[in-house]
Motif scaffolding. Structure first.
Motif, PDB file in Angstrom:
ATOM      1  N   SER A  14       0.842  -1.184   0.000  1.00 49.30           N
ATOM      2  CA  SER A  14       0.000   0.000   0.000  1.00 49.30           C
ATOM      3  C   SER A  14       0.885   1.245   0.000  1.00 49.30           C
ATOM      4  N   PRO A  15       0.351   2.386  -0.455  1.00 52.09           N
ATOM      5  CA  PRO A  15       1.148   3.628  -0.436  1.00 52.09           C
ATOM      6  C   PRO A  15       1.626   3.996   0.961  1.00 52.09           C
ATOM      7  N   LEU A  16       0.787   3.717   1.981  1.00 47.66           N
ATOM      8  CA  LEU A  16       1.177   4.043   3.361  1.00 47.66           C
ATOM      9  C   LEU A  16       2.383   3.223   3.802  1.00 47.66           C
ATOM     10  N   ILE A  17       2.370   1.914   3.476  1.00 45.87           N
ATOM     11  CA  ILE A  17       3.496   1.053   3.832  1.00 45.87           C
ATOM     12  C   ILE A  17       4.770   1.533   3.144  1.00 45.87           C
ATOM     13  N   ARG A  18       4.639   1.893   1.857  1.00 42.57           N
ATOM     14  CA  ARG A  18       5.817   2.338   1.107  1.00 42.57           C
ATOM     15  C   ARG A  18       6.394   3.624   1.712  1.00 42.57           C
ATOM     16  N   SER A  19       5.502   4.539   2.069  1.00 34.46           N
ATOM     17  CA  SER A  19       5.984   5.812   2.613  1.00 34.46           C
ATOM     18  C   SER A  19       6.634   5.619   3.988  1.00 34.46           C
ATOM     19  N   LEU A  20       6.033   4.761   4.805  1.00 38.20           N
ATOM     20  CA  LEU A  20       6.619   4.503   6.121  1.00 38.20           C
ATOM     21  C   LEU A  20       7.939   3.759   6.009  1.00 38.20           C
ATOM     22  N   ARG A  21       8.057   2.849   5.041  1.00 36.73           N
ATOM     23  CA  ARG A  21       9.314   2.131   4.837  1.00 36.73           C
ATOM     24  C   ARG A  21      10.432   3.138   4.515  1.00 36.73           C
ATOM     25  N   ALA A  22      10.110   4.114   3.678  1.00 33.82           N
ATOM     26  CA  ALA A  22      11.101   5.127   3.323  1.00 33.82           C
ATOM     27  C   ALA A  22      11.432   6.004   4.527  1.00 33.82           C
ATOM     28  N   ALA A  23      10.404   6.320   5.341  1.00 34.96           N
ATOM     29  CA  ALA A  23      10.640   7.169   6.510  1.00 34.96           C
ATOM     30  C   ALA A  23      11.516   6.462   7.533  1.00 34.96           C
ATOM     31  N   VAL A  24      11.288   5.169   7.743  1.00 30.05           N
ATOM     32  CA  VAL A  24      12.096   4.398   8.686  1.00 30.05           C
ATOM     33  C   VAL A  24      13.540   4.298   8.205  1.00 30.05           C
ATOM     34  N   ALA A  25      13.717   4.119   6.891  1.00 28.95           N
ATOM     35  CA  ALA A  25      15.069   4.051   6.343  1.00 28.95           C
ATOM     36  C   ALA A  25      15.807   5.376   6.519  1.00 28.95           C
ATOM     37  N   ALA A  26      15.059   6.475   6.463  1.00 29.47           N
ATOM     38  CA  ALA A  26      15.684   7.790   6.612  1.00 29.47           C
ATOM     39  C   ALA A  26      15.971   8.120   8.071  1.00 29.47           C
ATOM     40  N   ALA A  27      15.178   7.548   8.985  1.00 28.60           N
ATOM     41  CA  ALA A  27      15.374   7.812  10.423  1.00 28.60           C
ATOM     42  C   ALA A  27      15.433   6.492  11.173  1.00 28.60           C
ATOM     43  N   PRO A  28      16.531   5.730  11.040  1.00 31.12           N
ATOM     44  CA  PRO A  28      16.600   4.387  11.605  1.00 31.12           C
ATOM     45  C   PRO A  28      16.537   4.336  13.133  1.00 31.12           C
ATOM     46  N   GLU A  29      16.846   5.438  13.819  1.00 27.79           N
ATOM     47  CA  GLU A  29      16.848   5.436  15.280  1.00 27.79           C
ATOM     48  C   GLU A  29      15.537   5.937  15.873  1.00 27.79           C
ATOM     49  N   ASP A  30      14.578   6.235  15.032  1.00 26.59           N
ATOM     50  CA  ASP A  30      13.271   6.707  15.502  1.00 26.59           C
ATOM     51  C   ASP A  30      12.427   5.496  15.906  1.00 26.59           C
ATOM     52  N   VAL A  31      12.484   5.127  17.190  1.00 24.81           N
ATOM     53  CA  VAL A  31      11.797   3.920  17.663  1.00 24.81           C
ATOM     54  C   VAL A  31      10.277   4.019  17.542  1.00 24.81           C
ATOM     55  N   PRO A  32       9.625   5.135  17.969  1.00 27.57           N
ATOM     56  CA  PRO A  32       8.169   5.219  17.815  1.00 27.57           C
ATOM     57  C   PRO A  32       7.708   5.056  16.368  1.00 27.57           C
ATOM     58  N   LEU A  33       8.457   5.649  15.442  1.00 29.51           N
ATOM     59  CA  LEU A  33       8.097   5.515  14.029  1.00 29.51           C
ATOM     60  C   LEU A  33       8.213   4.061  13.579  1.00 29.51           C
ATOM     61  N   ARG A  34       9.279   3.388  14.015  1.00 27.32           N
ATOM     62  CA  ARG A  34       9.463   1.993  13.623  1.00 27.32           C
ATOM     63  C   ARG A  34       8.374   1.108  14.244  1.00 27.32           C
ATOM     64  N   LEU A  35       7.965   1.430  15.480  1.00 28.74           N
ATOM     65  CA  LEU A  35       6.888   0.657  16.109  1.00 28.74           C
ATOM     66  C   LEU A  35       5.578   0.827  15.347  1.00 28.74           C
ATOM     67  N   HIS A  36       5.297   2.040  14.891  1.00 26.67           N
ATOM     68  CA  HIS A  36       4.092   2.279  14.098  1.00 26.67           C
ATOM     69  C   HIS A  36       4.146   1.492  12.787  1.00 26.67           C
ATOM     70  N   PHE A  37       5.314   1.484  12.168  1.00 19.51           N
ATOM     71  CA  PHE A  37       5.495   0.726  10.935  1.00 19.51           C
ATOM     72  C   PHE A  37       5.290  -0.770  11.188  1.00 19.51           C
ATOM     73  N   THR A  38       5.819  -1.253  12.308  1.00 17.84           N
ATOM     74  CA  THR A  38       5.668  -2.668  12.652  1.00 17.84           C
ATOM     75  C   THR A  38       4.207  -3.032  12.890  1.00 17.84           C
ATOM     76  N   GLU A  39       3.469  -2.145  13.551  1.00 16.86           N
ATOM     77  CA  GLU A  39       2.044  -2.385  13.797  1.00 16.86           C
ATOM     78  C   GLU A  39       1.282  -2.534  12.480  1.00 16.86           C
ATOM     79  N   LEU A  40       1.611  -1.701  11.506  1.00 16.96           N
ATOM     80  CA  LEU A  40       0.941  -1.786  10.202  1.00 16.96           C
ATOM     81  C   LEU A  40       1.299  -3.092   9.485  1.00 16.96           C
ATOM     82  N   LEU A  41       2.568  -3.516   9.608  1.00 13.66           N
ATOM     83  CA  LEU A  41       2.972  -4.789   8.998  1.00 13.66           C
ATOM     84  C   LEU A  41       2.201  -5.949   9.628  1.00 13.66           C
ATOM     85  N   LEU A  42       2.022  -5.903  10.941  1.00 11.23           N
ATOM     86  CA  LEU A  42       1.249  -6.958  11.617  1.00 11.23           C
ATOM     87  C   LEU A  42      -0.197  -6.950  11.152  1.00 11.23           C
TER      88      LEU A  42
END
Length: 422
Positions: free
Chosen positions: A5-33
């Motif tokens: 989905s476009p949301l997954i793609r955008s979050l994947r790019a955001a996580v790659a740009a900010a790898p130490e942003d734990v809350p962002l990565r947790l949100h991305f993980t929740e969407l993957l689940l």
């Protein structure tokens, strides 16, 4: 990944740009689940754990991603320090020296495992009839000493799991086999359970009594069912206890049923279904590795071996503290006990504490006055106990000298030379 989905793609790019942003990565993980992408979710949660190892939300998310039952808290531990302060004027200190930093190691001798059984009286050949235990919060830190063993386990299993990106880079699969061998009572079972705890994986302890059946073909079905249950609930550690009985050399067998069990075990470890073993970690233990069928130790199966020796000095102190933690003791000089218990296994040390308690109990019964367990009781008990590892090393010495084909027992040879037993 055109189906994203476009949301997954955008979050994947955001996580790659900010790898130490734990809350962002947790949100991305929740969407993957939410989209059922559990493998990717596990990888993302593992990266989040590297940045926030103590974050409960991250740990809970990892448990959900792995589809494991939530782990309950440790049971409350009796506060000995507070109790000692209350009776400081009545009894002396428990130990002659200050307490060590190490916590309760939970007996580095072989732990007693709950037998692997079929629940509800179902067909044992059915994978759904086998239980997969949770290792709880047992970790390698609970194993006293044995740093070399921990380092080998870290390289073989734990580092690839904790670093999914490096695992993919180096082509390391999420499957593998390791054979633990050494004298009896030295903690092989407990180490296997601690590995499962480190991985956040399920745990299945399997012995010959769980597999062998009087009816033709049922034993092989049981082997298959165990591995199917582990695959369904991966990540999972399958612990094959007493492998010399379950996977003995077929050339020495006169019963075709046992030979078929070994053949089925080989099929489950590799063959056409090997790709399905991702996330299934096979650990085996034996006191006599020279009696294990050589086919089980070929590359891709139980191809790595790890010698588990009697506990070293720090481990012996931790084990003694553990077994004395709920007994009435006073001014025990642990340093002196540790020095005279070299080559004692974890089981030997447990027996030592039990024997010392018996001395004090018998003395109290005879005198009519209750007294504490002291250093003298432990010293007397140590004089009466012969290390159980001595007979094992006597047999292992011949193997190291005359049957070390391909250098498979080089670590044993090194140890025996160091101890001047070779």
């Amino acid at each position: 990944m055109s189906d994203e989905s476009p949301l997954i793609r955008s979050l994947r790019a955001a996580v790659a740009a900010a790898p130490e942003d734990v809350p962002l990565r947790l949100h991305f993980t929740e969407l993957l689940l939410a989209e059922g992408r559990h493998d990717e979710a596990v990888a993302q949660a593992a990266i989040a754990l590297q940045h926030a190892p103590g974050d409960e939300a991250v740990r809970d998310l990892m448990v959900r991603a792995m589809q494991l039952p939530p782990v309950g808290p440790r049971p409350p531990v009796f506060d000995w320090a507070a109790a000692e302060q209350e009776v400081a004027g009545v009894v002396g200190p428990r130990f002659a020296s200050g307490p060590a930093d190490a916590g309760d190691p939970a007996d580095a001798g072989d732990a007693v495992e709950t037998p692997l059984t079929a629940d509800g009286g179902g067909d044992p050949g059915d994978a759904s009839a086998w239980d997969v235990d949770s290792p709880g919060d047992v970790r390698l830190a609970d194993v006293g000493g044995m740093q070399q063993v921990k380092d080998r386990l870290e390289a073989a299993f734990l580092a690839p799991m904790r670093n999914p990106e490096l695992r993919k880079l180096y082509g390391k699969s999420l499957r593998g086999g390791l054979l633990l061998y050494g004298p009896p009572g030295c903690g092989k079972t407990f180490i296997a359970r601690a590995v499962a705890g480190e991985l956040g994986a399920g745990f299945m302890s399997v012995s010959l009594s769980d597999i062998l059946d009087m009816y033709i073909g049922t034993s092989e079905k049981n082997v298959h069912a165990v591995f199917e249950a582990a695959r369904r609930q991966a990540p999972c550690v399958v612990f094959l206890d007493e492998l010399d009985a379950l996977g003995a050399k077929r050339s020495r067998m006169h019963h075709s049923g046992l030979r078929n069990v070994v053949n089925q075990l080989l099929t489950e470890l590799d063959g056409v279904n090997a790709v399905r073993n991702d996330g299934v970690f096979v650990l085996a233990a034996t006191n006599v590795p020279w009696d294990v069928d050589l086919a089980l130790r070929r590359p891709g199966r139980l191809d790595r071996t790890l010698l588990v020796l009697p506990p070293d000095a720090p481990a012996r102190e931790s084990i003694l503290r553990y077994h004395l933690r709920e007994r009435p003791i006073e001014s025990v000089d642990l340093g002196k006990i540790v020095k005279i218990t070299e080559d004692f296994s974890g089981a030997d040390l447990a027996h030592l504490c039990e024997s010392a308690a018996e001395y004090a109990l018998l003395d109290s019964a005879r005198s009519g006055t209750v007294r504490m367990i002291g250093t003298k009781d432990l010293l007397n008990a140590a004089k009466q106990i012969k290390p159980s590892s001595e007979s094992w090393f006597a047999a292992a010495r011949n193997v190291a000298m005359f049957a070390n084909d391909g250098g498979i027992y080089d670590d044993l040879v090194t140890y025996l030379k160091k101890k001047r037993k070779l």
